[in-house]
Write a protein that holds these residues in place. Structure first.
Motif, mmCIF file in Angstrom:
data_model
loop_
_atom_site.group_PDB
_atom_site.id
_atom_site.type_symbol
_atom_site.label_atom_id
_atom_site.label_comp_id
_atom_site.label_asym_id
_atom_site.label_seq_id
_atom_site.Cartn_x
_atom_site.Cartn_y
_atom_site.Cartn_z
ATOM 1 N N ALA A 233 0.837 -1.206 0.000
ATOM 2 C CA ALA A 233 0.000 0.000 0.000
ATOM 3 C C ALA A 233 0.872 1.256 0.000
ATOM 4 C CB ALA A 233 -0.934 0.004 1.209
ATOM 5 N N ARG A 234 1.932 1.247 0.772
ATOM 6 C CA ARG A 234 2.828 2.412 0.809
ATOM 7 C C ARG A 234 3.504 2.644 -0.535
ATOM 8 N NH1 ARG A 234 5.598 1.184 6.685
ATOM 9 N NH2 ARG A 234 4.035 2.280 7.946
ATOM 10 N N SER A 235 3.832 1.555 -1.224
ATOM 11 C CA SER A 235 4.492 1.697 -2.527
ATOM 12 C C SER A 235 3.473 1.795 -3.666
ATOM 13 C CB SER A 235 5.450 0.531 -2.773
ATOM 14 O OG SER A 235 4.733 -0.685 -2.884
ATOM 15 N N GLN A 236 2.204 1.797 -3.306
ATOM 16 C CA GLN A 236 1.098 1.909 -4.259
ATOM 17 C C GLN A 236 1.103 0.777 -5.284
ATOM 18 O OE1 GLN A 236 0.884 5.888 -5.824
ATOM 19 N NE2 GLN A 236 0.574 6.778 -3.805
ATOM 20 N N ASP A 237 1.479 -0.401 -4.834
ATOM 21 C CA ASP A 237 1.424 -1.601 -5.673
ATOM 22 C C ASP A 237 0.093 -2.294 -5.371
ATOM 23 O OD1 ASP A 237 1.758 -3.908 -7.121
ATOM 24 O OD2 ASP A 237 3.782 -4.318 -6.361
ATOM 25 N N TRP A 238 -0.975 -1.760 -5.962
ATOM 26 C CA TRP A 238 -2.336 -2.183 -5.625
ATOM 27 C C TRP A 238 -2.621 -3.609 -6.068
ATOM 28 C CZ3 TRP A 238 -3.056 1.109 -2.132
ATOM 29 C CH2 TRP A 238 -2.674 2.444 -2.290
ATOM 30 N N GLU A 239 -2.073 -4.023 -7.191
ATOM 31 C CA GLU A 239 -2.292 -5.392 -7.675
ATOM 32 C C GLU A 239 -1.706 -6.401 -6.679
ATOM 33 O OE1 GLU A 239 -3.086 -6.552 -11.139
ATOM 34 O OE2 GLU A 239 -3.903 -4.599 -11.689
ATOM 35 N N ALA A 240 -0.482 -6.153 -6.242
ATOM 36 C CA ALA A 240 0.154 -7.064 -5.289
ATOM 37 C C ALA A 240 -0.599 -7.060 -3.957
ATOM 38 C CB ALA A 240 1.616 -6.674 -5.076
ATOM 39 N N LEU A 241 -1.089 -5.912 -3.552
ATOM 40 C CA LEU A 241 -1.856 -5.810 -2.314
ATOM 41 C C LEU A 241 -3.112 -6.671 -2.395
ATOM 42 C CD1 LEU A 241 -2.493 -4.532 0.458
ATOM 43 C CD2 LEU A 241 -3.564 -2.659 -0.780
ATOM 44 N N ILE A 242 -3.808 -6.601 -3.504
ATOM 45 C CA ILE A 242 -5.028 -7.384 -3.685
ATOM 46 C C ILE A 242 -4.712 -8.879 -3.642
ATOM 47 C CG2 ILE A 242 -6.809 -8.003 -5.372
ATOM 48 C CD1 ILE A 242 -6.769 -4.981 -6.163
ATOM 49 N N GLN A 243 -3.616 -9.271 -4.265
ATOM 50 C CA GLN A 243 -3.224 -10.677 -4.246
ATOM 51 C C GLN A 243 -2.878 -11.134 -2.833
ATOM 52 O OE1 GLN A 243 -0.080 -10.967 -7.128
ATOM 53 N NE2 GLN A 243 -1.470 -10.758 -8.858
ATOM 54 N N GLN A 244 -2.266 -10.257 -2.060
ATOM 55 C CA GLN A 244 -1.863 -10.594 -0.702
ATOM 56 C C GLN A 244 -3.075 -10.710 0.231
ATOM 57 O OE1 GLN A 244 1.294 -11.284 -0.415
ATOM 58 N NE2 GLN A 244 1.316 -11.746 1.733
ATOM 59 N N GLU A 245 -4.160 -10.050 -0.122
ATOM 60 C CA GLU A 245 -5.361 -10.112 0.716
ATOM 61 C C GLU A 245 -5.885 -11.534 0.855
ATOM 62 O OE1 GLU A 245 -7.826 -7.127 -1.231
ATOM 63 O OE2 GLU A 245 -7.728 -5.949 0.608
ATOM 64 N N ALA A 246 -5.727 -12.352 -0.160
ATOM 65 C CA ALA A 246 -6.166 -13.741 -0.085
ATOM 66 C C ALA A 246 -5.376 -14.488 0.988
ATOM 67 C CB ALA A 246 -6.007 -14.424 -1.433
ATOM 68 N N ARG A 247 -4.088 -14.266 1.036
ATOM 69 C CA ARG A 247 -3.247 -14.904 2.061
ATOM 70 C C ARG A 247 -3.651 -14.400 3.450
ATOM 71 N NH1 ARG A 247 3.111 -14.034 3.123
ATOM 72 N NH2 ARG A 247 3.262 -15.425 4.907
ATOM 73 N N TYR A 248 -3.962 -13.119 3.546
ATOM 74 C CA TYR A 248 -4.388 -12.530 4.811
ATOM 75 C C TYR A 248 -5.676 -13.201 5.298
ATOM 76 C CZ TYR A 248 -5.469 -8.907 8.270
ATOM 77 O OH TYR A 248 -5.743 -8.234 9.429
ATOM 78 N N ALA A 249 -6.615 -13.410 4.385
ATOM 79 C CA ALA A 249 -7.887 -14.044 4.750
ATOM 80 C C ALA A 249 -7.664 -15.469 5.252
ATOM 81 C CB ALA A 249 -8.838 -14.033 3.561
ATOM 82 N N VAL A 250 -6.758 -16.198 4.615
ATOM 83 C CA VAL A 250 -6.446 -17.561 5.039
ATOM 84 C C VAL A 250 -5.846 -17.544 6.445
ATOM 85 C CG1 VAL A 250 -4.910 -19.530 4.609
ATOM 86 C CG2 VAL A 250 -6.185 -18.498 2.723
ATOM 87 N N GLU A 251 -4.886 -16.660 6.676
ATOM 88 C CA GLU A 251 -4.257 -16.574 7.999
ATOM 89 C C GLU A 251 -5.259 -16.145 9.061
ATOM 90 O OE1 GLU A 251 -1.373 -17.687 8.997
ATOM 91 O OE2 GLU A 251 -0.803 -18.242 6.953
ATOM 92 N N LEU A 252 -6.144 -15.245 8.714
ATOM 93 C CA LEU A 252 -7.159 -14.789 9.655
ATOM 94 C C LEU A 252 -8.089 -15.943 10.034
ATOM 95 C CD1 LEU A 252 -8.201 -12.338 11.184
ATOM 96 C CD2 LEU A 252 -9.610 -11.796 9.207
ATOM 97 N N ASP A 253 -8.465 -16.752 9.076
ATOM 98 C CA ASP A 253 -9.299 -17.926 9.379
ATOM 99 C C ASP A 253 -8.568 -18.896 10.292
ATOM 100 O OD1 ASP A 253 -11.533 -17.072 8.001
ATOM 101 O OD2 ASP A 253 -11.029 -18.175 6.163
ATOM 102 N N ARG A 254 -7.291 -19.089 10.047
ATOM 103 C CA ARG A 254 -6.502 -19.987 10.906
ATOM 104 C C ARG A 254 -6.449 -19.462 12.337
ATOM 105 N NH1 ARG A 254 -1.476 -21.186 6.765
ATOM 106 N NH2 ARG A 254 -2.602 -22.656 5.454
#
Length: 126
Positions: free
Chosen positions: A25-46
């Motif tokens: 987000a700081r580097s404004q790499d929005w595509e990579a941020l969106i892709q990382q959100e899936a990993r975040y959701a998985v970790e949050l469920d765990r």
């Protein structure tokens, strides 16, 4: 004890993913941020599944609380940056729509203003 350690480990994993997302987000790499959100959701469920499985010692609870505070701080900054980006995109879309409407107004009549003035002139001079 291994079960409780995994709760803290999962919070550390969640913090790591949150850190990566904030970096994008700081580097404004929005595509990579969106892709990382899936990993975040998985970790949050765990974290949710493991966190519901038992009680923690006081030191584990303190570790969990500290990690959660860091995650929430990073999440707030990431959201702030995303909100700023959303506002920027909204302004760009608004500007684009205005330009498109202006283009259509000027091109639609091909001299539509002067043509209308000619036919509607009150003194008949046009």
């Amino acid at each position: 004890m291994a079960e409780h350690e995994s709760v803290v480990v999962r919070y550390r994993e969640l913090l790591e993913v949150s850190s990566v997302m904030l970096g994008y987000a700081r580097s404004q790499d929005w595509e990579a941020l969106i892709q990382q959100e899936a990993r975040y959701a998985v970790e949050l469920d765990r974290v949710r599944v493991i966190g519901a499985s038992g009680s923690l010692s006081e030191s584990e609870r303190q570790d969990q609380l500290q990690l959660l505070e860091q995650i929430l701080t990073q999440d707030a900054e990431t959201r702030r940056l995303l909100d700023a980006r959303r506002e920027e995109l909204s302004q760009m879309i608004g500007n684009s729509r205005r330009q498109q409407a202006l283009g259509q107004a000027y091109q639609g009549g091909r001299g539509g203003v002067s043509t209308r003035l000619r036919f509607n002139a009150p003194d008949g001079s046009m």
